[in-house]
Scaffold this motif. Structure first.
Motif, mmCIF file in Angstrom:
data_model
loop_
_atom_site.group_PDB
_atom_site.id
_atom_site.type_symbol
_atom_site.label_atom_id
_atom_site.label_comp_id
_atom_site.label_asym_id
_atom_site.label_seq_id
_atom_site.Cartn_x
_atom_site.Cartn_y
_atom_site.Cartn_z
ATOM 1 N N GLU A 43 0.810 -1.220 0.000
ATOM 2 C CA GLU A 43 0.000 0.000 0.000
ATOM 3 C C GLU A 43 0.844 1.272 0.000
ATOM 4 O OE1 GLU A 43 -3.685 2.129 2.429
ATOM 5 O OE2 GLU A 43 -2.611 0.449 3.354
ATOM 6 N N PHE A 44 1.942 1.270 0.748
ATOM 7 C CA PHE A 44 2.683 2.511 0.955
ATOM 8 C C PHE A 44 3.959 2.615 0.121
ATOM 9 C CE2 PHE A 44 0.282 1.915 4.972
ATOM 10 C CZ PHE A 44 -0.547 3.023 4.833
ATOM 11 N N ASN A 45 4.132 1.701 -0.824
ATOM 12 C CA ASN A 45 5.281 1.770 -1.728
ATOM 13 C C ASN A 45 4.796 1.708 -3.169
ATOM 14 O OD1 ASN A 45 7.909 1.586 -0.016
ATOM 15 N ND2 ASN A 45 6.524 0.070 0.892
ATOM 16 N N PRO A 46 4.423 2.846 -3.744
ATOM 17 C CA PRO A 46 3.929 2.872 -5.127
ATOM 18 C C PRO A 46 4.972 2.299 -6.085
ATOM 19 C CG PRO A 46 3.590 4.989 -4.060
ATOM 20 C CD PRO A 46 4.452 4.190 -3.138
ATOM 21 N N ILE A 47 4.489 1.792 -7.190
ATOM 22 C CA ILE A 47 5.357 1.161 -8.180
ATOM 23 C C ILE A 47 5.582 2.158 -9.315
ATOM 24 C CG2 ILE A 47 5.553 -0.744 -9.825
ATOM 25 C CD1 ILE A 47 3.664 -2.298 -7.823
#
Length: 353
Positions: free
Chosen positions: A296-300
């Motif tokens: 959730e907190f590490n966008p790709i």
């Protein structure tokens, strides 16, 4: 303090039957031994010998041995005879004696014990590489891989005994090292080409083994089933190449949230499976939460976009007499409850909750 010599541990040396039991080598493996000879070694022995020595000679220690006056062609002839007997009548006393003599010969030649680990690992890779997968069913291939790993482990164990005069402590250390290397090799053989994780076929084998171990050692084993939310939208919006990047990134984020010895696999599509041995249900839920927050907190980041993803997870712990299918089914049912309850959350198997 009296320093113990290897002879002090001579009474601890396992019997031939015990050594076979430790490696789970038995009657069921005799058919695999015959298949190893007929379908792998005999048709490919020249290839295996050439590739084996080409690999060895990239390392200085083996070049030093050759430089002492050993003829390479003679060594290949000796290795050829070794291959022709690999696994043949492996439970007989003669097999054990011959393998021990090989170890004593190498002691006299001056081959260091650590060199065995490299040589046997290379031999394992070559034998597995030449399995005729196109003519064998999946179950036979899996059994053949397992036998190759076990019979080479037996051979190096017998060689190690020659080095240490039966010191079971040193032998166990080397077997543990081999075991770790075998696990690594099994992952390499059964990997998902896209993510680098274990594929579904391999994960089922590892889960079966984990459940058996948990039952024998009375330790917990849990499974987490995880599925990316709205992954179809990614493929529809950005295309399948970006979808593949998302799957790779997800695999990396899951790996960062678990222990190195935990088993992670791509179960299919955008669904992943995590096998946690010796972790309680509460601990498994904590790990699932780490995975959820990592996603959730590490966008790709792709070439043109930043994609935010979430993941839903179901957690279940094995019960007495559970098999792999039952454990996965309960974790999967929990996963779908997490999906139905709004996604981006964790659900626990109702029986365990």
């Amino acid at each position: 303090m009296h320093e113990q010599s290897p002879h002090d541990f001579a009474h601890l040396k396992p019997t031939r039957s015990e050594q076979l039991d430790m490696l789970d080598l038995g009657e069921k493996d005799k058919a695999m031994a015959a298949l190893l000879q007929s379908d792998i070694i005999k048709p490919n022995i020249q290839f295996i010998l050439e590739e084996f020595y080409n690999a060895l000679l990239t390392y200085p220690i083996f070049n030093e041995i050759i430089a002492r006056g050993f003829d390479l062609n003679h060594l290949k002839q000796v290795q050829s005879k070794y291959l022709e007997t690999l696994g043949v009548n492996f439970s007989d006393a003669n097999y054990f004696e011959e393998r021990s003599r090989i170890g004593l010969t190498h002691v006299r030649v001056g081959v260091p014990l650590h060199a065995y680990l490299f040589a046997y690992r290379k031999l394992q890779q070559l034998l597995i590489q030449k399995i005729p997968r196109e003519k064998l069913n999946v179950s036979t291939v899996e059994s053949l891989i397992a036998f190759i790993l076990k019979i080479t482990a037996l051979d190096i164990a017998l060689a190690a005994e020659s080095y240490h005069l039966g010191s079971i402590q040193d032998l166990q250390h080397n077997l543990d090292d081999l075991h770790d290397r075998h696990i690594q090799l099994e992952h390499e053989v059964g990997i998902d080409y896209l993510t680098g994780l274990s594929n579904r076929q391999r994960i089922m084998v590892l889960l079966d083994a984990g459940i058996k171990r948990s039952q024998i050692e009375a330790i917990p084993i849990c499974v987490i089933m995880a599925d990316l939310d709205f992954f179809k939208d990614v493929n529809d919006t950005y295309g399948h190449q970006v979808g593949d990047l998302v799957l790779k990134a997800t695999a990396a984020r899951i790996e960062s949230a678990v222990r190195e010895k935990d088993v992670i696999g791509r179960y299919g599509g955008e669904e992943f499976i995590i096998v946690l041995i010796d972790k309680s249900l509460n601990q498994a839920v904590d790990i699932a939460e780490r995975i959820r927050t990592q996603i959730e907190f590490n966008p790709i980041n792709t070439h043109n976009s930043t994609i935010r993803m979430t993941i839903s997870l179901g957690v279940a712990q094995a019960h007495l007499n559970d098999n792999s299918d039952q454990l996965i089914a309960r974790a999967d049912a929990a996963l779908y409850r997490a999906k139905n309850n709004g996604r981006n959350q964790i659900a626990v198997d109702k029986v365990d909750a």
